[in-house]
Design a protein around this motif. Structure first.
Motif, mmCIF file in Angstrom:
data_model
loop_
_atom_site.group_PDB
_atom_site.id
_atom_site.type_symbol
_atom_site.label_atom_id
_atom_site.label_comp_id
_atom_site.label_asym_id
_atom_site.label_seq_id
_atom_site.Cartn_x
_atom_site.Cartn_y
_atom_site.Cartn_z
ATOM 1 N N LEU A 87 -12.291 -12.683 7.980
ATOM 2 C CA LEU A 87 -12.481 -13.320 6.680
ATOM 3 C C LEU A 87 -13.986 -13.345 6.400
ATOM 4 O O LEU A 87 -14.672 -14.333 6.662
ATOM 5 N N GLY A 88 -14.482 -12.221 5.902
ATOM 6 C CA GLY A 88 -15.903 -12.087 5.631
ATOM 7 C C GLY A 88 -16.332 -12.921 4.442
ATOM 8 O O GLY A 88 -15.511 -13.399 3.661
ATOM 9 N N ARG A 89 -17.618 -13.070 4.321
ATOM 10 C CA ARG A 89 -18.185 -13.883 3.243
ATOM 11 C C ARG A 89 -18.941 -13.031 2.241
ATOM 12 O O ARG A 89 -19.898 -13.473 1.628
ATOM 13 N N GLY A 90 -18.475 -11.785 2.089
ATOM 14 C CA GLY A 90 -19.043 -10.898 1.082
ATOM 15 C C GLY A 90 -20.090 -9.962 1.654
ATOM 16 O O GLY A 90 -20.685 -10.227 2.693
ATOM 17 N N VAL A 91 -20.255 -8.859 0.992
ATOM 18 C CA VAL A 91 -21.271 -7.871 1.339
ATOM 19 C C VAL A 91 -21.988 -7.476 0.058
ATOM 20 O O VAL A 91 -21.434 -7.609 -1.033
ATOM 21 N N PRO A 92 -23.200 -6.976 0.185
ATOM 22 C CA PRO A 92 -23.909 -6.510 -1.015
ATOM 23 C C PRO A 92 -23.147 -5.353 -1.678
ATOM 24 O O PRO A 92 -22.463 -4.578 -0.994
ATOM 25 N N ASN A 93 -23.271 -5.243 -2.980
ATOM 26 C CA ASN A 93 -22.569 -4.202 -3.724
ATOM 27 C C ASN A 93 -22.799 -2.810 -3.166
ATOM 28 O O ASN A 93 -21.884 -1.992 -3.133
ATOM 29 N N PHE A 94 -24.011 -2.515 -2.720
ATOM 30 C CA PHE A 94 -24.298 -1.167 -2.243
ATOM 31 C C PHE A 94 -23.533 -0.817 -0.967
ATOM 32 O O PHE A 94 -23.393 0.351 -0.630
ATOM 33 N N GLU A 95 -23.005 -1.818 -0.251
ATOM 34 C CA GLU A 95 -22.214 -1.559 0.955
ATOM 35 C C GLU A 95 -20.732 -1.361 0.663
ATOM 36 O O GLU A 95 -19.991 -0.869 1.513
ATOM 37 N N LEU A 96 -20.296 -1.748 -0.533
ATOM 38 C CA LEU A 96 -18.868 -1.654 -0.859
ATOM 39 C C LEU A 96 -18.347 -0.227 -0.821
ATOM 40 O O LEU A 96 -17.250 0.021 -0.329
ATOM 41 N N THR A 97 -19.103 0.724 -1.347
ATOM 42 C CA THR A 97 -18.634 2.103 -1.374
ATOM 43 C C THR A 97 -18.308 2.595 0.028
ATOM 44 O O THR A 97 -17.287 3.249 0.241
ATOM 45 N N ALA A 98 -19.157 2.269 0.991
ATOM 46 C CA ALA A 98 -18.905 2.680 2.380
ATOM 47 C C ALA A 98 -17.635 2.020 2.919
ATOM 48 O O ALA A 98 -16.863 2.664 3.647
ATOM 49 N N LEU A 99 -17.390 0.762 2.573
ATOM 50 C CA LEU A 99 -16.158 0.094 3.020
ATOM 51 C C LEU A 99 -14.923 0.745 2.401
ATOM 52 O O LEU A 99 -13.932 0.974 3.089
ATOM 53 N N TYR A 100 -14.976 1.020 1.097
ATOM 54 C CA TYR A 100 -13.850 1.700 0.455
ATOM 55 C C TYR A 100 -13.591 3.048 1.122
ATOM 56 O O TYR A 100 -12.448 3.412 1.408
ATOM 57 N N ALA A 101 -14.649 3.813 1.361
ATOM 58 C CA ALA A 101 -14.513 5.172 1.884
ATOM 59 C C ALA A 101 -13.969 5.195 3.307
ATOM 60 O O ALA A 101 -13.226 6.110 3.673
ATOM 61 N N SER A 102 -14.308 4.197 4.112
ATOM 62 C CA SER A 102 -13.944 4.235 5.528
ATOM 63 C C SER A 102 -12.667 3.467 5.873
ATOM 64 O O SER A 102 -12.190 3.545 6.999
ATOM 65 N N SER A 103 -12.089 2.742 4.928
ATOM 66 C CA SER A 103 -10.878 1.960 5.188
ATOM 67 C C SER A 103 -9.634 2.798 4.939
ATOM 68 O O SER A 103 -9.646 3.732 4.147
ATOM 69 N N ARG A 104 -8.554 2.426 5.588
ATOM 70 C CA ARG A 104 -7.288 3.155 5.436
ATOM 71 C C ARG A 104 -6.761 3.031 4.021
ATOM 72 O O ARG A 104 -6.251 3.982 3.445
ATOM 73 N N CYS A 105 -6.902 1.817 3.456
ATOM 74 C CA CYS A 105 -6.463 1.597 2.076
ATOM 75 C C CYS A 105 -7.075 0.294 1.579
ATOM 76 O O CYS A 105 -7.602 -0.497 2.354
ATOM 77 N N LEU A 106 -6.992 0.110 0.280
ATOM 78 C CA LEU A 106 -7.352 -1.164 -0.334
ATOM 79 C C LEU A 106 -6.066 -1.913 -0.614
ATOM 80 O O LEU A 106 -5.139 -1.356 -1.215
ATOM 81 N N LEU A 107 -6.005 -3.157 -0.189
ATOM 82 C CA LEU A 107 -4.874 -4.031 -0.498
ATOM 83 C C LEU A 107 -5.319 -4.971 -1.604
ATOM 84 O O LEU A 107 -6.359 -5.624 -1.481
ATOM 85 N N PHE A 108 -4.549 -5.030 -2.677
ATOM 86 C CA PHE A 108 -4.914 -5.878 -3.812
ATOM 87 C C PHE A 108 -3.732 -6.794 -4.142
ATOM 88 O O PHE A 108 -2.844 -6.430 -4.910
ATOM 89 N N PRO A 109 -3.711 -8.005 -3.564
ATOM 90 C CA PRO A 109 -2.569 -8.906 -3.742
ATOM 91 C C PRO A 109 -2.697 -9.887 -4.903
ATOM 92 O O PRO A 109 -1.781 -10.652 -5.167
ATOM 93 N N ALA A 110 -3.823 -9.875 -5.617
ATOM 94 C CA ALA A 110 -4.096 -10.905 -6.624
ATOM 95 C C ALA A 110 -3.182 -10.808 -7.832
ATOM 96 O O ALA A 110 -2.672 -9.749 -8.180
ATOM 97 N N ILE A 111 -3.037 -11.955 -8.473
ATOM 98 C CA ILE A 111 -2.326 -12.013 -9.756
ATOM 99 C C ILE A 111 -3.287 -12.593 -10.782
ATOM 100 O O ILE A 111 -4.294 -13.196 -10.431
ATOM 101 N N GLY A 112 -2.996 -12.408 -12.020
ATOM 102 C CA GLY A 112 -3.778 -13.043 -13.067
ATOM 103 C C GLY A 112 -5.144 -12.440 -13.307
ATOM 104 O O GLY A 112 -6.019 -13.098 -13.833
ATOM 105 N N GLU A 113 -5.353 -11.205 -12.935
ATOM 106 C CA GLU A 113 -6.635 -10.539 -13.169
ATOM 107 C C GLU A 113 -6.598 -9.841 -14.531
ATOM 108 O O GLU A 113 -5.605 -9.237 -14.888
#
Length: 174
Positions: A87-113
């Protein structure tokens, strides 16, 4: 049909998805109860059991709702997932692309967006998406995601397991 996502008028994604063999499911979301992060955490043991793999869940976001964050921390502990859930506490925006690229998938469980930028960022990298069957997620992602019943942890686990077990489906979504 292919969608090109341009972040603030500049092509942001210099990396492409290469996480086909990763053991990490990524969830980018600030901590609020309507984000349904608890569904993802409860689904994880079912995914691990179904795949026989030590799949990890990496959550990155800011704990604006401290009470919800505390409940999630307690849930992780109660389910014995301390080694599997971060349960991380956020990363800088410039690190997000690397996380997206290296993860198996993005899970998006939110409602009301209204317009979840997270989905657009993941699609710009080519990260496969598993999302709740809620509006506007289905309209935004179309055929670029696998969907599950929004409040059903078993349905969530089945959708993740389907993606993890079918490399051609992941590549097609990518």
């Amino acid at each position: 049909a292919s969608i090109s996502v341009i972040h603030h008028g500049i092509r942001q994604a210099r990396q492409r998805w290469h996480g086909a063999n990763s053991d990490t499911v990524l969830l980018i979301s600030h901590y609020f109860s309507y984000k349904n992060i608890h569904i993802a955490i409860r689904a994880l043991p079912k995914v691990q059991a179904a795949t026989g793999q030590p799949i990890k869940l990496l959550v990155q976001g800011i704990p604006y709702d401290a009470e919800y964050y505390a409940r999630l921390t307690e849930l992780v502990r109660d389910l014995g997932l301390d080694e599997s859930v971060c349960l991380g506490r956020g990363v800088p925006n410039f690190e997000l692309t690397a996380l997206y690229a290296s993860s198996r998938c993005l899970l998006f469980p939110a409602i009301g967006e209204n317009c979840p930028i997270t989905l657009l960022e993941a699609m710009s990298v080519g990260t496969p998406i598993v999302a709740a069957k809620a509006r506007p997620l289905t309209e935004m992602c179309g055929a670029a995601a696998i969907y599950y019943d929004t409040f059903d942890e078993t349905s969530c686990a089945e959708a993740i397991t389907k993606l993890l077990g079918d490399g051609s489906a992941a590549r097609q979504l990518s």
